[in-house]
Scaffold this active site. Structure first.
Site, PDB file in Angstrom:
ATOM      1  N   GLN A  47      48.250  20.521  40.446  1.00  0.00           N
ATOM      2  CA  GLN A  47      48.184  20.510  41.207  1.00  0.00           C
ATOM      3  C   GLN A  47      49.321  20.663  42.594  1.00  0.00           C
ATOM      4  O   GLN A  47      49.342  20.326  42.294  1.00  0.00           O
ATOM      5  CB  GLN A  47      47.081  20.338  42.202  1.00  0.00           C
ATOM      6  CG  GLN A  47      46.111  21.783  43.185  1.00  0.00           C
ATOM      7  CD  GLN A  47      44.558  20.769  43.302  1.00  0.00           C
ATOM      8  OE1 GLN A  47      43.962  20.238  42.822  1.00  0.00           O
ATOM      9  NE2 GLN A  47      44.427  20.107  44.875  1.00  0.00           N
ATOM     10  N   HIS A  62      44.425   9.009  52.582  1.00  0.00           N
ATOM     11  CA  HIS A  62      43.694   9.739  51.691  1.00  0.00           C
ATOM     12  C   HIS A  62      43.919   8.883  49.854  1.00  0.00           C
ATOM     13  O   HIS A  62      45.302   8.618  49.601  1.00  0.00           O
ATOM     14  CB  HIS A  62      44.122  10.627  51.632  1.00  0.00           C
ATOM     15  CG  HIS A  62      42.998  11.550  53.133  1.00  0.00           C
ATOM     16  ND1 HIS A  62      43.697  12.241  53.552  1.00  0.00           N
ATOM     17  CD2 HIS A  62      42.693  11.097  53.987  1.00  0.00           C
ATOM     18  CE1 HIS A  62      43.599  12.756  54.360  1.00  0.00           C
ATOM     19  NE2 HIS A  62      43.535  11.889  54.889  1.00  0.00           N
ATOM     20  N   LYS A  72      50.946  11.309  43.231  1.00  0.00           N
ATOM     21  CA  LYS A  72      51.058  12.993  44.688  1.00  0.00           C
ATOM     22  C   LYS A  72      52.860  12.195  44.696  1.00  0.00           C
ATOM     23  O   LYS A  72      53.395  11.452  44.529  1.00  0.00           O
ATOM     24  CB  LYS A  72      50.645  12.079  45.589  1.00  0.00           C
ATOM     25  CG  LYS A  72      49.323  12.744  46.281  1.00  0.00           C
ATOM     26  CD  LYS A  72      48.689  12.753  47.204  1.00  0.00           C
ATOM     27  CE  LYS A  72      47.137  12.927  47.425  1.00  0.00           C
ATOM     28  NZ  LYS A  72      46.611  12.408  48.984  1.00  0.00           N
ATOM     29  N   HIS A 119      47.398   7.217  50.844  1.00  0.00           N
ATOM     30  CA  HIS A 119      48.311   8.587  51.148  1.00  0.00           C
ATOM     31  C   HIS A 119      48.188   8.628  52.863  1.00  0.00           C
ATOM     32  O   HIS A 119      46.944   9.018  53.119  1.00  0.00           O
ATOM     33  CB  HIS A 119      48.416   8.845  50.158  1.00  0.00           C
ATOM     34  CG  HIS A 119      49.809  10.286  50.494  1.00  0.00           C
ATOM     35  ND1 HIS A 119      49.284  11.469  50.885  1.00  0.00           N
ATOM     36  CD2 HIS A 119      51.748   9.463  50.815  1.00  0.00           C
ATOM     37  CE1 HIS A 119      50.656  11.690  51.723  1.00  0.00           C
ATOM     38  NE2 HIS A 119      51.687  11.344  51.592  1.00  0.00           N
ATOM     39  N   TYR A 132      53.131  18.930  47.953  1.00  0.00           N
ATOM     40  CA  TYR A 132      52.393  18.101  47.562  1.00  0.00           C
ATOM     41  C   TYR A 132      52.091  18.396  46.021  1.00  0.00           C
ATOM     42  O   TYR A 132      51.154  18.818  46.506  1.00  0.00           O
ATOM     43  CB  TYR A 132      52.342  16.393  47.622  1.00  0.00           C
ATOM     44  CG  TYR A 132      50.744  16.530  48.766  1.00  0.00           C
ATOM     45  CD1 TYR A 132      49.105  16.132  48.079  1.00  0.00           C
ATOM     46  CD2 TYR A 132      50.913  17.734  49.196  1.00  0.00           C
ATOM     47  CE1 TYR A 132      48.256  16.612  48.285  1.00  0.00           C
ATOM     48  CE2 TYR A 132      49.117  17.361  50.171  1.00  0.00           C
ATOM     49  CZ  TYR A 132      48.414  17.638  49.923  1.00  0.00           C
ATOM     50  OH  TYR A 132      47.105  17.430  50.218  1.00  0.00           O
TER      51      TYR A 132
END
Length: 184
Positions: A47, A62, A72, A119, A132
């Site tokens: 994603q 998060h 990420k 993060h 990201y």
């Protein structure tokens, strides 16, 4: 591409090769094979996300718990942010420690934050476009966070001369000591 391990060895700063001249620049922002070879990891990305924020916006901290834990790979294409990763892996020698990197449209740096880390970032410029890639899809049932200003973690956020702007969700995140963490 240059990869530099931070003081938390699993978190890395990636500097892609930038080819520039009077016309502008070209950069290969991602190559799965080279990423795996240079980082020594075997993650696939599923994603891509893009956010735009103004100066003083703070997003985070998060993370997602297993089975939907996300790694990420983050970068900035416009503006500048100060990006933070916090080790949430109970039993890790760096559990509860943080590391940060300034990412800008000019330095082209990327920050690799593997699964097991919280993060967040704060925008340093008037606006910033933050991109990201994630190794797992967003899963609301696994979504977690910790307070951005937790005293036990002690993140030294930059002084921007403005109050940080946070979402309601981020203003209500639990303290690190009360958060769900990644099992050892």
């Amino acid at each position: 591409m240059k990869v530099t391990r931070t003081v938390i060895a699993d978190v890395m700063v990636i500097e892609p090769k930038v080819f520039g001249d009077a016309r502008g620049f070209f950069v290969e922002s991602f190559n799965q094979k080279i990423f795996n070879e240079m980082t020594g990891t075997q993650f696939d990305f599923v994603q891509d996300n893009h956010s735009r924020s103004s100066k003083g916006v703070l997003r985070g901290l998060h993370y997602q718990l297993p089975p939907h834990a996300q790694g990420k790979l983050v970068r900035v294409t416009r503006g500048a942010v100060w990006d933070v990763a916090v080790d949430m892996r109970q039993g890790s020698s760096t559990f509860g420690q943080w590391v940060a990197e300034t990412l800008t449209e000019n330095n082209h740096k990327q920050f690799w934050i593997p699964p097991g880390f919280a993060h967040g970032f704060v925008v340093l410029s008037d606006t910033a476009d933050f991109l990201y890639k994630t190794t797992a899809y967003y899963a609301p049932q696994s979504d977690r966070g910790i307070a951005w200003n937790d005293a036990d973690i002690g993140i030294q956020w930059p002084d921007l001369g403005v109050d940080f702007l946070l979402s309601d969700k981020d203003q209500k995140q639990p303290a690190f000591k009360d958060a769900q963490v990644f099992a050892a």
